[in-house]
Structures are given as C-alpha cells and as structure tokens.
Design a protein around this motif. Structure first.
Motif, PDB file in Angstrom:
ATOM      1  N   SER A 179      -4.527  -1.926   4.221  1.00  0.00           N
ATOM      2  CA  SER A 179      -3.617  -1.288   3.271  1.00  0.00           C
ATOM      3  C   SER A 179      -2.730  -0.292   3.989  1.00  0.00           C
ATOM      4  CB  SER A 179      -4.402  -0.578   2.159  1.00  0.00           C
ATOM      5  OG  SER A 179      -5.189   0.466   2.686  1.00  0.00           O
ATOM      6  N   GLU A 186      -0.380   2.972   2.932  1.00  0.00           N
ATOM      7  CA  GLU A 186      -0.026   3.942   1.895  1.00  0.00           C
ATOM      8  C   GLU A 186       1.162   4.762   2.381  1.00  0.00           C
ATOM      9  OE1 GLU A 186      -2.936   6.349  -0.710  1.00  0.00           O
ATOM     10  OE2 GLU A 186      -2.275   7.759   0.833  1.00  0.00           O
ATOM     11  N   SER A 209       2.749   8.681  -3.842  1.00  0.00           N
ATOM     12  CA  SER A 209       2.388   7.648  -2.856  1.00  0.00           C
ATOM     13  C   SER A 209       2.369   6.272  -3.492  1.00  0.00           C
ATOM     14  CB  SER A 209       1.010   7.948  -2.249  1.00  0.00           C
ATOM     15  OG  SER A 209       0.997   9.194  -1.612  1.00  0.00           O
ATOM     16  N   ASN A 230       0.645   2.436  -2.525  1.00  0.00           N
ATOM     17  CA  ASN A 230      -0.316   1.769  -1.649  1.00  0.00           C
ATOM     18  C   ASN A 230      -0.234   0.264  -1.865  1.00  0.00           C
ATOM     19  OD1 ASN A 230      -2.941   0.634  -0.687  1.00  0.00           O
ATOM     20  ND2 ASN A 230      -3.392   2.776  -0.257  1.00  0.00           N
TER      21      ASN A 230
END
Length: 532
Positions: A260, A262, A269, A271
């Motif tokens: 992932s 972010e 944020s 992600n």
C-alpha cells in the motif's frame, strides 16, 4: 432681469461645476444661496467668476463633494431679485468592489461555493452583477444599506454555486456600477478547489516470477501539494522507503500481502494498495498428519497447498502409480491392514514447481503371521524355526507351543525363544540345540496376540538332506506396509537374503534357481542375516 439663471445639474463627485448667473446692467451686490443660507467667507472651493461689469456672477465649485448636493439660488440684493432655485445633484461612485476571501478562494472538493461581494459608499446604491467566462451568473442575492449621512448606500451581493457548477482555476468577476460609473468597477477571484490526493499505484512487471525485481510507482495529484508518502506491506510500515517509488525483490508473500501507498497533504491522506501477481511454486498451507486408525474405520488426510498460477493436487500411495484423489482431502473408507503404508500428497504448479509431503497410515488390527510352514535343520546340529509377525499395535504376547510345552521367552531345556523387533515387524525365533529325530515329527505352533485379536501359524521342521554341491531354495513372502510383498529366500539353509520389493503377489514364474538369484537379484539384507 436675469439673462442666465442656474439650472438643475447632475455631477459626479470630484468633478468641477459652474452654476451660471448673469444680470445685465446690475452693478450691485450678488449673493449665492445654498439651501437657504448665503455663501460667504469660508468656502475655499467656491468662487464667483465672470465679468462683473457685464453682470456675470457665475458660481464655480472645484471638486464637487457630497455636501454640495443642495439647492442653489443667485440673488441681486439691491434689486431684490433671486433666480429660480437649481438642484445640484452629486453622484458618488462606489468604492472598488471587494470579494470576501479573494483574490483566491479555496474550498474543499464537494463543497458548494458562496461568494460575497460588497460595493460601499455609493450614491445612488451600486448595482452588482457576477460574470464567469463572459456570461452573467443569475441567482445572486442582493441587499443595500443606507449610511448615516442619509445619502450614500452600501450594497452586498451573495452568489451561491453548487459543487457541480464550479471548477478549479475558474475566474469569477464581481462588477459594481451606478450612474456615477456606468461602466462599472470590477474585481475577481480565482477558484481553488482543494482535494485529498488522487492516487494511482502501478506495479511493473506483472505477472512476475518469485525472486525477481518489481517496481511500485505511486503517482498522486493533490491540492494542496503532497507532503508525505508512506509505504506498507501487509499492514506493516516499510520505514526505509519515503518517496513515490518502491523497488523490491518479490517472494510469494507479495501475492497475499498487498503493498500500500499512503499519500498525505494538508487535507488528509489517501491510501491505495495492490497485490502482486507473483508466480511461485507450491507452499504448504495445511500439513497432513500421519494417522493410526482401527481396522474397518475411515482414514481422512487433509493436505492444503498454495501456489500461483493454480496448482493441481494428487494423492498417491508410495510405490503405486494410482491417483487416489485430486482434492485436498483423501478419504480411505473401511481401511484394511493392507491399506497401511506411506501416502504422498503432491502439488504441481505448471511451469513453476512442485512439492510433496509424505504421511503414514497405520492400521490397528489383529496380528498377521507370515512364515514358511516347513523349515529345515540338520540332524544333530542346532536348528531354528522363525515366525514373522506384523502387528499394529505391537503384539502383547508371542508364544511357541508344541506337545505339552508352551514357551514365550527364555530357555527351557533344549529350547530357547528370542524375539527381535524390526522396522517391518517382529521376528520370533525358536532355537533347538542338538536336533533329534523326534523334532522332525513335532508340530510347532507360533501364536501372537494383541488387543484386536490373534493369529496362529503351524510350522514343521524338516531334516535337511543332499550333498554340499546341491543347493535347495525356499521362498518366504512378507507383506510390506504399502501392500506389496517383500520376498525372502533361503539358500542352502544357510542365509536369509532379500531379493527386493514386489508390487504384486508372487506367482509360480517368480521361482528362480539359486544360481540365477545369486547372479541377478541376490542382495544381502542387513535386516535378516541369522544363521539357520
């Protein structure tokens, strides 16, 4: 008489104006009256101009102010004459319009836009319009407020735009106008729509074989700009990477543990995660366990593998080419003692790899005895007869009996019983010292017991004859764990030798001469080498 009298005038504040007044032939005092009051000393912006000898007494006002908005008269004092009253109307343009929050108005994506523009201190009150891309925007709300001087007014206009009707970078104009500035005054704001990072995570190359390099690229569009990139795999932060690119040698875990990215800006944020299509060979997910079951019960093995691309599972019994199952589960119904043995769970990922796991099946049942019913010995010498016992669980008791004698272990007279445990089973040996003729007439009974039952084998002793040059051969077949038969041969009554494993029951054509056996098949077995 007045040849010229002041007229009603409209003038914009700050401009000069002249109010005419001409009385030919009059040489007396002339006064100018403002709202009923005579103008005298103390009005520096006011000047009476013209050729007084010709009767010209014009009032000149420099830089007209709002206070000049009044009614004016010209009076000839000695002649007792006054002109008609003249209204001087002063127009005041609005101050430059101001849009609250300008020149750049920021808002969060998805929020509506409310713009407020005010144009103050105008006479008359200013009119306000909103313009975008050259087109007037309708629907604005309008209000005005009269100021304390009772003459000027301030105007406020509020424009509402829905989220779907605005775009970042657009310019919106507020234009204020009145009679003082018919072309208007304007100001503008630029719309700045702020949003969380819009993120795309690419993985190259895909698919990829385990052990190769993969590049992750996290591209983001954000307003305000990106302030932080953070990477993780399977939820665990990758501390050594801080930019928008992550390169790594991938293994099988990348197939199930997503990577992932972010991305953070001042608004928050975003992600996004991706799994990698990693090709890898079989890896065991659920390990099968060896089983020990009772005779007649079902045996169920469970074997689970993971692999990519999709794998194939095959269950087989060791030594057999028969496929028993292509599923994770292998079920053997109502097992028999010949089902005991080694089973293999094999997984194959095409063009990638294979793996296998072996387990054992032990079948609990009564003992089974496999021995040659007639065994040989030499008169006057020590002789032995052997009883081979397979038993799961191991035998609780093994006994030799003949005539009125029963012997389980140890020595009784000329007889000694010895028991040896091997990987294949238990061998019980009855040894007789100084063989006598009666021994060849005796019936020997070998019996074994366990908790499931018993088995008995009757063995006779035969006197060994013939010359030293001749060789007699006796075959013994012992059932092995994988349903095959382990063949043993007695040559010349001297040695027990292993010929090998057979995957089928013996047939007459498998009987060979001792010399042929010695030339091609004969191997000495470390398991069975007792003197007979």
């Amino acid at each position: 008489m007045f040849s010229q009298q002041p007229q009603d005038l409209v003038v914009v504040a700050g401009q000069p104006v002249t109010l005419p007044c001409t009385i030919p032939g009059y040489h007396g005092v002339v006064l100018w009256i403002k709202d009923g009051l005579a103008l005298g000393v103390g009005y520096p912006r006011y000047t009476v101009i013209g050729d007084h000898s010709s009767g010209e007494h014009h009032l000149r006002i420099q830089r007209v102010e709002l206070m000049d908005d009044a009614v004016f008269e010209c009076q000839a004092v000695q002649a007792a004459m006054r002109s008609r009253p003249a209204r001087l109307t002063v127009l005041v343009p609005p101050e430059d319009p101001v849009i609250s929050g300008g020149p750049v108005v920021s808002l969060r994506a998805g929020d509506p836009l409310n713009l407020t523009c005010h144009a103050d201190n105008a006479k008359p009150a200013a009119s306000i319009i909103w313009i975008r891309n050259g087109e007037v925007l309708n629907g604005a709300m309008y209000s005005k407020t009269l100021l304390r001087d009772g003459r000027r007014e301030s105007t406020v206009s509020t424009l509402y735009l829905s989220p779907s009707n605005i775009e970042t970078g657009q310019q919106i104009i507020c234009k204020a106008s009145n009679k003082a500035v018919p072309n208007g005054k304007e100001t503008s704001v630029t719309i700045d729509i702020q949003h969380l990072p819009l993120v795309n995570l690419s993985v190259e190359p895909q698919p990829v074989l385990e052990g190769n390099l993969v590049k992750f690229h996290c591209s983001a569009k954000a307003n305000p700009p990106v302030t932080l990139y953070r990477w993780a795999k399977g939820g665990s932060i990758i501390k050594e990477v801080s930019g928008d690119t992550y390169e790594v040698i991938v293994d099988h875990s990348f197939f199930t543990e997503p990577v992932s990215c972010e991305v953070t800006n001042p608004l928050g944020s975003t992600n996004i995660s991706r799994n990698v299509d990693v090709y890898f060979g079989p890896r065991m997910a659920a390990e099968p366990q060896s089983l020990q079951v009772d005779l007649g019960s079902d045996a169920v093995f469970n074997c689970a593998w993971t692999g990519n691309p999709s794998l194939t599972i095959v269950w087989m019994k060791r030594g057999s080419g028969v496929v028993l199952s292509n599923e994770n589960l292998l079920t053997l119904k109502s097992v028999r003692q010949e089902d005991a043995g080694k089973y293999v769970c094999r997984a194959v990922v095409p063009r990638v790899g294979a793996g296998e796991k072996e387990v054992s099946l032990t079948v609990n049942g009564p003992p089974t005895i496999s021995s040659t019913q007639t065994q040989q010995a030499l008169h006057g010498e020590k002789g032995q007869i052997k009883c081979f016992i397979r038993s799961t669980p191991p035998p609780d008791r093994i006994a030799w009996s003949w005539k009125e004698t029963v012997l389980e272990s140890g020595t009784s007279g000329r007889y000694t019983v010895e028991t040896v445990t091997t990987e294949e089973g238990v061998i019980s040996t009855l040894t007789m010292s100084n063989i006598v003729p009666a021994d060849f007439q005796t019936i020997y009974n070998c019996t074994a017991w366990n908790s499931f039952g018993s088995d008995t084998e009757i063995i006779r002793l035969k006197e060994q004859g013939g010359s030293q040059g001749s060789t007699s051969s006796t075959f013994l077949f012992f059932r092995s764990r994988d349903r095959g038969f382990l063949q043993y041969i007695v040559i010349d009554g001297r040695r027990w030798c292993s010929v090998g494993d057979l995957s089928h029951r013996p047939r007459p054509e498998y009987k060979h001469s001792a010399s042929a056996m010695q030339k091609s098949y004969l191997k000495r077995s470390p398991l069975l080498l007792p003197r007979t």
